[in-house]
Design a protein around this motif. Structure first.
Motif, PDB file in Angstrom:
ATOM      1  N   ILE A 103       0.854  -1.198   0.000  1.00  0.00           N
ATOM      2  CA  ILE A 103       0.000   0.000   0.000  1.00  0.00           C
ATOM      3  C   ILE A 103       0.887   1.245   0.000  1.00  0.00           C
ATOM      4  N   GLY A 104       1.956   1.189   0.770  1.00  0.00           N
ATOM      5  CA  GLY A 104       2.884   2.320   0.810  1.00  0.00           C
ATOM      6  C   GLY A 104       3.512   2.603  -0.541  1.00  0.00           C
ATOM      7  N   SER A 105       3.577   1.570  -1.393  1.00  0.00           N
ATOM      8  CA  SER A 105       4.154   1.741  -2.725  1.00  0.00           C
ATOM      9  C   SER A 105       3.102   2.101  -3.769  1.00  0.00           C
ATOM     10  N   GLY A 106       1.857   2.225  -3.337  1.00  0.00           N
ATOM     11  CA  GLY A 106       0.798   2.616  -4.267  1.00  0.00           C
ATOM     12  C   GLY A 106       0.066   1.463  -4.916  1.00  0.00           C
ATOM     13  N   ASP A 107       0.143   0.278  -4.326  1.00  0.00           N
ATOM     14  CA  ASP A 107      -0.534  -0.891  -4.891  1.00  0.00           C
ATOM     15  C   ASP A 107      -2.004  -0.871  -4.495  1.00  0.00           C
ATOM     16  N   ARG A 108      -2.851  -0.582  -5.420  1.00  0.00           N
ATOM     17  CA  ARG A 108      -4.287  -0.455  -5.170  1.00  0.00           C
ATOM     18  C   ARG A 108      -4.905  -1.781  -4.765  1.00  0.00           C
ATOM     19  N   ARG A 109      -4.464  -2.861  -5.371  1.00  0.00           N
ATOM     20  CA  ARG A 109      -5.050  -4.170  -5.058  1.00  0.00           C
ATOM     21  C   ARG A 109      -4.730  -4.576  -3.625  1.00  0.00           C
ATOM     22  N   ALA A 110      -3.558  -4.189  -3.158  1.00  0.00           N
ATOM     23  CA  ALA A 110      -3.203  -4.482  -1.762  1.00  0.00           C
ATOM     24  C   ALA A 110      -4.152  -3.747  -0.827  1.00  0.00           C
ATOM     25  N   PHE A 111      -4.461  -2.497  -1.149  1.00  0.00           N
ATOM     26  CA  PHE A 111      -5.404  -1.738  -0.333  1.00  0.00           C
ATOM     27  C   PHE A 111      -6.788  -2.367  -0.362  1.00  0.00           C
ATOM     28  N   ASP A 112      -7.219  -2.788  -1.547  1.00  0.00           N
ATOM     29  CA  ASP A 112      -8.531  -3.430  -1.669  1.00  0.00           C
ATOM     30  C   ASP A 112      -8.613  -4.679  -0.793  1.00  0.00           C
ATOM     31  N   GLU A 113      -7.526  -5.440  -0.744  1.00  0.00           N
ATOM     32  CA  GLU A 113      -7.524  -6.672   0.052  1.00  0.00           C
ATOM     33  C   GLU A 113      -7.577  -6.363   1.548  1.00  0.00           C
ATOM     34  N   ILE A 114      -6.793  -5.378   1.987  1.00  0.00           N
ATOM     35  CA  ILE A 114      -6.819  -4.987   3.410  1.00  0.00           C
ATOM     36  C   ILE A 114      -8.217  -4.489   3.773  1.00  0.00           C
ATOM     37  N   TYR A 115      -8.819  -3.718   2.898  1.00  0.00           N
ATOM     38  CA  TYR A 115     -10.170  -3.205   3.159  1.00  0.00           C
ATOM     39  C   TYR A 115     -11.168  -4.350   3.257  1.00  0.00           C
ATOM     40  N   ALA A 116     -11.037  -5.312   2.332  1.00  0.00           N
ATOM     41  CA  ALA A 116     -11.956  -6.461   2.343  1.00  0.00           C
ATOM     42  C   ALA A 116     -11.844  -7.243   3.646  1.00  0.00           C
ATOM     43  N   ARG A 117     -10.635  -7.355   4.173  1.00  0.00           N
ATOM     44  CA  ARG A 117     -10.429  -8.125   5.406  1.00  0.00           C
ATOM     45  C   ARG A 117     -10.942  -7.403   6.637  1.00  0.00           C
ATOM     46  N   TYR A 118     -10.808  -6.102   6.660  1.00  0.00           N
ATOM     47  CA  TYR A 118     -11.033  -5.394   7.922  1.00  0.00           C
ATOM     48  C   TYR A 118     -12.219  -4.439   7.956  1.00  0.00           C
ATOM     49  N   ASN A 119     -12.883  -4.200   6.826  1.00  0.00           N
ATOM     50  CA  ASN A 119     -13.937  -3.191   6.878  1.00  0.00           C
ATOM     51  C   ASN A 119     -15.092  -3.604   7.783  1.00  0.00           C
ATOM     52  N   ARG A 120     -15.539  -4.882   7.669  1.00  0.00           N
ATOM     53  CA  ARG A 120     -16.659  -5.316   8.509  1.00  0.00           C
ATOM     54  C   ARG A 120     -16.293  -5.415   9.988  1.00  0.00           C
ATOM     55  N   PRO A 121     -15.163  -6.094  10.337  1.00  0.00           N
ATOM     56  CA  PRO A 121     -14.839  -6.164  11.769  1.00  0.00           C
ATOM     57  C   PRO A 121     -14.679  -4.789  12.413  1.00  0.00           C
ATOM     58  N   LEU A 122     -14.001  -3.881  11.714  1.00  0.00           N
ATOM     59  CA  LEU A 122     -13.792  -2.556  12.294  1.00  0.00           C
ATOM     60  C   LEU A 122     -15.096  -1.766  12.343  1.00  0.00           C
ATOM     61  N   PHE A 123     -15.893  -1.875  11.296  1.00  0.00           N
ATOM     62  CA  PHE A 123     -17.178  -1.165  11.287  1.00  0.00           C
ATOM     63  C   PHE A 123     -18.077  -1.692  12.398  1.00  0.00           C
ATOM     64  N   SER A 124     -18.082  -3.007  12.575  1.00  0.00           N
ATOM     65  CA  SER A 124     -18.885  -3.619  13.642  1.00  0.00           C
ATOM     66  C   SER A 124     -18.379  -3.164  15.010  1.00  0.00           C
ATOM     67  N   PHE A 125     -17.067  -3.057  15.155  1.00  0.00           N
ATOM     68  CA  PHE A 125     -16.467  -2.559  16.395  1.00  0.00           C
ATOM     69  C   PHE A 125     -16.974  -1.155  16.693  1.00  0.00           C
ATOM     70  N   PHE A 126     -16.953  -0.310  15.684  1.00  0.00           N
ATOM     71  CA  PHE A 126     -17.440   1.055  15.868  1.00  0.00           C
ATOM     72  C   PHE A 126     -18.939   1.066  16.182  1.00  0.00           C
ATOM     73  N   MET A 127     -19.695   0.220  15.486  1.00  0.00           N
ATOM     74  CA  MET A 127     -21.149   0.179  15.719  1.00  0.00           C
ATOM     75  C   MET A 127     -21.443  -0.214  17.169  1.00  0.00           C
ATOM     76  N   LYS A 128     -20.698  -1.186  17.681  1.00  0.00           N
ATOM     77  CA  LYS A 128     -20.911  -1.630  19.060  1.00  0.00           C
ATOM     78  C   LYS A 128     -20.521  -0.549  20.060  1.00  0.00           C
ATOM     79  N   MET A 129     -19.558   0.259  19.689  1.00  0.00           N
ATOM     80  CA  MET A 129     -19.062   1.268  20.632  1.00  0.00           C
ATOM     81  C   MET A 129     -19.775   2.608  20.508  1.00  0.00           C
ATOM     82  N   LEU A 130     -20.425   2.842  19.374  1.00  0.00           N
ATOM     83  CA  LEU A 130     -21.003   4.167  19.129  1.00  0.00           C
ATOM     84  C   LEU A 130     -22.511   4.105  18.945  1.00  0.00           C
TER      85      LEU A 130
END
Lengths: 151, 199
Positions: free
Chosen positions: B26-53
């Motif tokens: 991601i630091g090198s500008g690889d868009r697919r790497a960012f897409d993969e990190i987002y796919a892995r963590y968007n739901r868990p982190l969003f759910s974390f925020f939903m539970k806390m907020l």
């Protein structure tokens, strides 16, 4: 919260504890009936495992930001000034850049012409008779190898 | 093998790459790497925020976006020698702590809470299932806890973090985390006692 870290450890190994041991009694005094508590905890874990998904607009905005970030990096590294960035610059900078480029271009052309000292060489260079051998003083134009001698 | 962050490497299969390698890309500008990190963590982190907020969807989406913007704008903040998951959750945790300081979440929950009669998103209590009622009571109970106890509990029992990792995220000792977790167990055992009888 005194001793709560010890109670935590006791809870984690409750299956190993003897029924009437002091440790077990302490746990029960804190949590009540442990069988009932375990069922409750199971419901808690199930409830907490509920997952939510963000809307697609979040990803869309992030995609845009990512492209912008790395587009900016590329142009900076390559020395390319994007049109948008150029347009945003102040008028003075714009004028200074244009003036500098004009001066450089002028001087380049001027120096280029000045290399052809003497009208003969200049004339030979610009002559329409490039298709025929032309002898100018000691200079000569040759068709086949397409180079110009001068002295 | 160490690869500096500004070296773009072509990955054959992003899905099998570690989070840390993806961050390097991601630091090198690889868009697919960012897409993969987002796919892995968007739901868990969003759910974390939903539970806390208090399940404020709009706020949680803003938080999620802000968090991933850190990965885009400042990937160099991530120490490649560390594990990614605890690091990204530490960012989420700090965001939550700052928000709680504003006390807005507590004010909303205190305003809406009525003993045994919680109305959420306009739903009539009578038509809600037992699971919904339990879930809402659990959320209310957790909302009364301080942010450190609450996030420790979520990270352990929802997100599967080890005690050591939670201690690292909350910048405290493991014994403190254990104390916090047991405190929450005891507290919920008391707050949700009626559900124990019905279990």
């Amino acid at each position: 919260m005194e001793n709560f870290d010890k109670y935590y450890d006791s809870f984690e190994r409750r299956s190993e504890l003897k029924k009437n041991s002091e440790e077990m009694e302490n746990l029960i005094s804190q949590l009540g009936d442990l069988d009932q508590y375990e069922v409750l905890e199971s419901r808690i874990n199930e409830s907490m495992s509920e997952e939510f998904a963000p809307s697609d607009s979040v990803k869309a905005k992030l995609d845009e930001a990512f492209e912008q970030k790395h587009s900016d990096n590329f142009t900076k590294r390559s020395g390319i000034i994007s049109l948008q960035a150029f347009q945003k610059s102040s008028p003075y900078k714009l004028m200074a850049t244009a003036a500098s480029m004009t001066i450089i271009l002028f001087l380049s052309v001027q120096m280029g012409f000045n290399n052809f000292h003497g009208e003969e060489e200049g004339a030979a260079f610009f002559a329409d008779s490039i298709s025929t051998n032309a002898v100018v003083d000691s200079g000569q134009v040759q068709i086949d190898s397409a180079f110009i001698h001068w002295q | 093998m160490y690869r500096p962050m500004n070296t773009l490497t072509i990955m054959s299969d992003y899905k099998t790459e570690t989070d840390e390698n993806l961050m390097r890309q991601i630091g090198s500008g690889d868009r697919r790497a960012f897409d993969e990190i987002y796919a892995r963590y968007n739901r868990p982190l969003f759910s974390f925020f939903m539970k806390m907020l208090a399940k404020d969807r709009e706020k949680c989406e803003d938080f999620l976006q802000d968090l991933f913007m850190v990965l885009i704008e400042k990937p160099h903040y991530f120490d490649l020698s560390r594990k990614f998951k605890p690091w990204v959750y530490s960012i989420a945790h700090n965001m939550i702590k700052n928000e709680y300081k504003k006390m807005e979440v507590r004010k909303v929950l205190d305003k809406n809470a009525d003993a045994g009669q919680v109305k959420v998103n306009g739903h009539n209590p009578e038509t809600r299932t037992q699971e919904k009622i339990f879930s809402e009571r659990l959320d209310l109970a957790l909302a009364q806890l301080d942010v450190d106890k609450r996030t420790a509990f979520l990270m352990k029992y929802r997100d599967g973090f080890a005690i050591q990792e939670i201690a690292e995220i909350q910048e405290t000792k493991e014994g403190t985390i254990k104390s916090r977790l047991f405190y929450v167990k005891k507290y919920l055992s008391e707050e949700l006692a009626e559900f124990k009888l019905n279990a």
